[in-house]
Design a protein around this motif. Sequence first.
Motif, mmCIF file in Angstrom:
data_model
loop_
_atom_site.group_PDB
_atom_site.id
_atom_site.type_symbol
_atom_site.label_atom_id
_atom_site.label_comp_id
_atom_site.label_asym_id
_atom_site.label_seq_id
_atom_site.Cartn_x
_atom_site.Cartn_y
_atom_site.Cartn_z
ATOM 1 N N LEU A 81 7.507 8.065 2.040
ATOM 2 C CA LEU A 81 8.290 7.583 0.903
ATOM 3 C C LEU A 81 8.054 8.462 -0.326
ATOM 4 N N GLY A 82 6.804 8.864 -0.533
ATOM 5 C CA GLY A 82 6.485 9.702 -1.689
ATOM 6 C C GLY A 82 7.179 11.043 -1.641
ATOM 7 N N VAL A 83 7.294 11.629 -0.450
ATOM 8 C CA VAL A 83 8.005 12.903 -0.315
ATOM 9 C C VAL A 83 9.472 12.723 -0.706
ATOM 10 N N GLY A 84 10.083 11.616 -0.251
ATOM 11 C CA GLY A 84 11.473 11.360 -0.614
ATOM 12 C C GLY A 84 11.648 11.140 -2.108
ATOM 13 N N LEU A 85 10.725 10.388 -2.713
ATOM 14 C CA LEU A 85 10.802 10.155 -4.157
ATOM 15 C C LEU A 85 10.580 11.451 -4.938
ATOM 16 N N ALA A 86 9.650 12.267 -4.467
ATOM 17 C CA ALA A 86 9.408 13.548 -5.140
ATOM 18 C C ALA A 86 10.648 14.424 -5.087
ATOM 19 N N ALA A 87 11.339 14.415 -3.951
ATOM 20 C CA ALA A 87 12.567 15.198 -3.836
ATOM 21 C C ALA A 87 13.615 14.700 -4.824
ATOM 22 N N ALA A 88 13.706 13.363 -4.990
ATOM 23 C CA ALA A 88 14.669 12.808 -5.950
ATOM 24 C C ALA A 88 14.309 13.182 -7.379
ATOM 25 N N ILE A 89 13.019 13.139 -7.700
ATOM 26 C CA ILE A 89 12.582 13.505 -9.043
ATOM 27 C C ILE A 89 12.833 14.990 -9.310
ATOM 28 N N ILE A 144 0.835 -1.203 0.000
ATOM 29 C CA ILE A 144 0.000 0.000 0.000
ATOM 30 C C ILE A 144 0.869 1.251 0.000
ATOM 31 N N ALA A 145 1.964 1.210 0.753
ATOM 32 C CA ALA A 145 2.880 2.354 0.791
ATOM 33 C C ALA A 145 3.456 2.627 -0.595
ATOM 34 N N CYS A 146 3.763 1.567 -1.345
ATOM 35 C CA CYS A 146 4.294 1.762 -2.701
ATOM 36 C C CYS A 146 3.276 2.471 -3.583
ATOM 37 N N GLY A 147 2.015 1.999 -3.518
ATOM 38 C CA GLY A 147 0.985 2.635 -4.341
ATOM 39 C C GLY A 147 0.746 4.081 -3.966
ATOM 40 N N VAL A 148 0.651 4.352 -2.658
ATOM 41 C CA VAL A 148 0.424 5.727 -2.211
ATOM 42 C C VAL A 148 1.618 6.607 -2.553
ATOM 43 N N SER A 149 2.831 6.062 -2.398
ATOM 44 C CA SER A 149 4.026 6.867 -2.665
ATOM 45 C C SER A 149 4.111 7.294 -4.119
ATOM 46 N N VAL A 150 3.699 6.410 -5.053
ATOM 47 C CA VAL A 150 3.738 6.784 -6.468
ATOM 48 C C VAL A 150 2.802 7.968 -6.723
ATOM 49 N N ALA A 151 1.599 7.908 -6.144
ATOM 50 C CA ALA A 151 0.656 9.011 -6.335
ATOM 51 C C ALA A 151 1.177 10.299 -5.708
ATOM 52 N N VAL A 152 1.685 10.195 -4.483
ATOM 53 C CA VAL A 152 2.210 11.390 -3.810
ATOM 54 C C VAL A 152 3.406 11.950 -4.565
ATOM 55 N N MET A 153 4.303 11.049 -4.999
ATOM 56 C CA MET A 153 5.487 11.493 -5.746
ATOM 57 C C MET A 153 5.099 12.194 -7.042
ATOM 58 N N ALA A 154 4.229 11.557 -7.821
ATOM 59 C CA ALA A 154 3.882 12.110 -9.130
ATOM 60 C C ALA A 154 3.164 13.452 -8.996
ATOM 61 N N TYR A 155 2.163 13.516 -8.123
ATOM 62 C CA TYR A 155 1.418 14.764 -8.002
ATOM 63 C C TYR A 155 2.229 15.856 -7.309
ATOM 64 N N SER A 156 3.097 15.468 -6.370
ATOM 65 C CA SER A 156 3.948 16.470 -5.730
ATOM 66 C C SER A 156 4.932 17.050 -6.733
#
Length: 788
Positions: free
Chosen positions: A334-342, A28-40
Motif C-alpha cells: 500500500l505504501g508503494v502505491g501511495l508513494a507513487a500517487a504522491i 498495522i498496514a495503514c501505519g506501515v504504509s504511511v511510513a513507507v509512503m513518506a520516506y519513499s
Amino acid sequence: MKPSPLDRKLLRDLWRLRWQVAAIALLIACGVSVAVMAYSAQRVLVRAQEAFYAETAFADVFAHARRAPTSLAGALLRIDGVTAADVRIQEAGLMDVPGLSRPAVARLISLPDDPQRALNRVRLVRGRMPDPTRSDEAVALSAFLDASGVRLGDRLTAVVAGRSFTFRVVGAVLSPQHVYVPAPESLMPDDAHQAVIWAPRRAVERAAGMAGAFNEVALTLAPGASAPAVLADLDRLLAPYGGRASYVRADQPSDKFLSAELRELSTSATVLPPVFLLVAAALVNLVVTRLVEIEREQIGLLKAFGYGRVAAAAPYLKLAAAIAAAGAVGGSLLGVGLAAAIVEQYRQYFRFPVLEPQFHGPAFVLASLVAVAAALGGAAGAARRAAALSPAVAMQPPRPTSYRKGWLDRLPSHAIDQATRMIVRSLARFPLRSVLTAVGMAASLALLVGTQFLFDSLDAVIDRTYYRAQSWSEAVSFAEPVSRSALADATRLPAVYAAEGVRSVGARLQAGGREERVRLVGLDPDSQFSRPLDARDQRVPFKGGGLVIGEALAERLSVAPGDVVRVAVVDGRGPIADLPVTGLARDFSGLTAYMPRRELNRLMAEGDVIDSAQLLVAADQRADFYRAVERVPTIVGASSREETVAGWRQAMAEAFQVTISFFVAFAAAIAFGVAYNACRISFSERARDLATLHVLGFGHRECAYILAGEIVVLALVAVPLGLLGGVGLSHGLVAAYSRDEVRLPAVIGAGSYGVALLAYVIAVGVAAALVVRRVWTLDLVAVLKTRE
C-alpha cells in the motif's frame, strides 16, 4: 518440514479468527504504509534534488545588485571560502502570451558564455539551446511552456526595462533555481503567467540596457567555509552598486519550499504511524486475552503433558507476530502505491528531470519491526498469563463472576427494558475492554475531524487574506520606485475606478538575539484596499512610525506591542533603525511587517514614492485594462485577485484531496477494526446466551439489538471524545505543518464535522452489521450443547 502440533494449532487459530486478524492487520498496514509512503517520497525528492543540483552546479550563495560592473567578478572570486562565482543579468517585464487574458511576468536571464564553468546551469529537455550569434533566440522554462500552450518555434515579445525584446522559443529547459516557481501575490505556482526565459548574454545586455554590467551573483563555497563571513564580504562589495542583502541556498525560494515539503514528509512518518500501531496493539491484547481465557483447559493439558511455560505462551506471541507480519507486508504494498500517487502529484509542482517512485527498504524494515514489537507488546500480558497457569488451576472451570446489585437494578422494572439492561450490564462487566474500545473509536473520529479541517482552514485563509484584509481586484508592480503621482496615471487606464500605492522592501527584523527575513510593507494609514486586521477582523491602526507585525512573526521574535525591534532594510542603501511594535495583525501567509508608507519613505531617504499599485478594475473590461498595461514600460508585473484565489483553490484542493483521501480511509480503517473486533469478541462470549434467549422466545431482532447495542453505546460515548480529540489534532497539525508561505488556522466547520461523523458512522455500522448478521445463522444445537 512438518509443522509441530502447536504450529498447526496456530494456523487453525489464524484461519478461525481470519476476519479479526484481517481487521487488525489492516490497521498495522495503514501505519506501515504511511511510513513507507513518506520516506519513499522523501527519498525520491532528496535524490532528485541532489542529482539535479550536482548536475547543474547549483550555487550556495545568492545576491542581487542594481548594476555592478563585470570587472567586479574577479573580486567576488577572491572572497575567502569562495570556489566559484557566476555573474548574470536578470530583468523582469510583461509579455503578451496568445490565449492568456492577463500578460505573463517575464524574467529574462542571460546565459553564460562558458556553460561548463557556469553555476545554476539549465538542463535542456526539448529543442536546442540558442545560437550565441543570434539575438532573437531563447529557451524558456518547461513548466511555462506546458502551462501556457506556447510551442517551440513560437515568437513572443516581452517588454523588459522599457525595451521590446522579440524572440523565438527554440528550447524548453529545467533550472535548479526554478524547481518550484511561486507567483508573487500568492506564493503558489502560476506556471502559465510566470515565464522564465534565458537568452545569450549579448541579447540580454541590449534588451536590459546592461552592457558590461550584471545584477545577479551566485557563489559556491568550499567545504567548511564560513557562510556568514562570505555573506558579509559579498554585501560589502556590492553595497556601492545598490546591492541587496545576500542569502544562502536555504533562503532561496525554490529550495526553501522544497525543504519545507521534505520536513512535512518526515513529520507524517513520525507522527501518524504510532496512532495506528497503538490501536492495533490494544486490539491484539483484546483478541489474545480472550483466546487465552477460552483455552484455559487446553493450556492446562499442554502443561500436564510436559510442555513448559515458553511453549504454552509461544502460540499467542506467534499469533501476534503473524498478524503484524501480514500487516507489514500489506502496508509495504500500500505504501508503494501511495508513494507513487504522491510523487505523481509532486510532478505538478517540482520540476526535476527524473522523479520516479522508489521503494524505501530501510523504512519498511524499521516500520515492520516497530509493528511486530507493538503487536507482541499487546499480546505480552495474555501470553504471560498463559505461561503462569498451572495445570491444576487451568483445568478447573473458571471461578464464576461475582455479581452484585448496581444502580441499574434499583430502577423500576418498567423504567428500562430487559434487553437494554443486558447491554449496560455487559459493558459494566468488562470496564477496561469498554474503555479501550471507546478510546479506539474516538481515535478514528479524531483523525477524521482533525484532517477534514484542512478544507475549512484553506477557505478561512483565502477569505481573510484576499477579501477581508485586501479588497483590490488587480495589482501592478513597477520596475523601480516611482512618484506617487503615478497613481493618477494608473486611474486613467481603462476600467480603473480607484488606485492606492504601496511601497515594500525586504528587511531583517532583530530582537532578543533572534532574526527573521520579512517583507516590510508601507501602506497609507487610511488605505482601503489593503489593511492589517487583528483577531476580531478590526483594522490595526498605525501609531506614529511604529510597526504592525503579524502574530506569527511576533511569536518567532518573542516580541509584543511596546517592544522595540531593530529593522535592517536589505534594499537600497540598507538603512537600520530601531522601531517600536505598536500592534499585532493576524495574517496567514508570509512573514510581513507593516508601517505607514510615508514613514517607510523617510526611513529609505526617498521621496513620496511607491513600487506597486492596487487597483479596482471593472470585471467586464479586464482585457482592455491588461492591453493598456502591456504598453506601460515601467510596469513589470500584473496580478489578478480572482485568478490568484482560483489558483490557490485549485492547487491546495488538488494537494489536500490526495492527503484527505488517505486520512479518511485510514481513520475509517481504525473505526472498522475496533468496532469489528469488539463486536466479534462480544459475539463469541455471548453466543450461548443469545441462543438461550432465542429459545426462550426472544426474536432475532431483539438478540441483534442486545449484541449491536454494546457497540452503539460505545460508539456514542466515543463521539464527544473524538470531536474534542479532532480539535486538538487540528491544532497539532497546524503546528506541525505550518510554514512561512502558509499558516493554516485551526478552523473546523459544520460541514467537516458532518463528513467526519458520516464516515465514522458508516465504518462502525458496516463492522457491526458483519457480526450481527450471525445472529440469524446461529446453530442453536451446536451452541447450546453441554461441553464435556
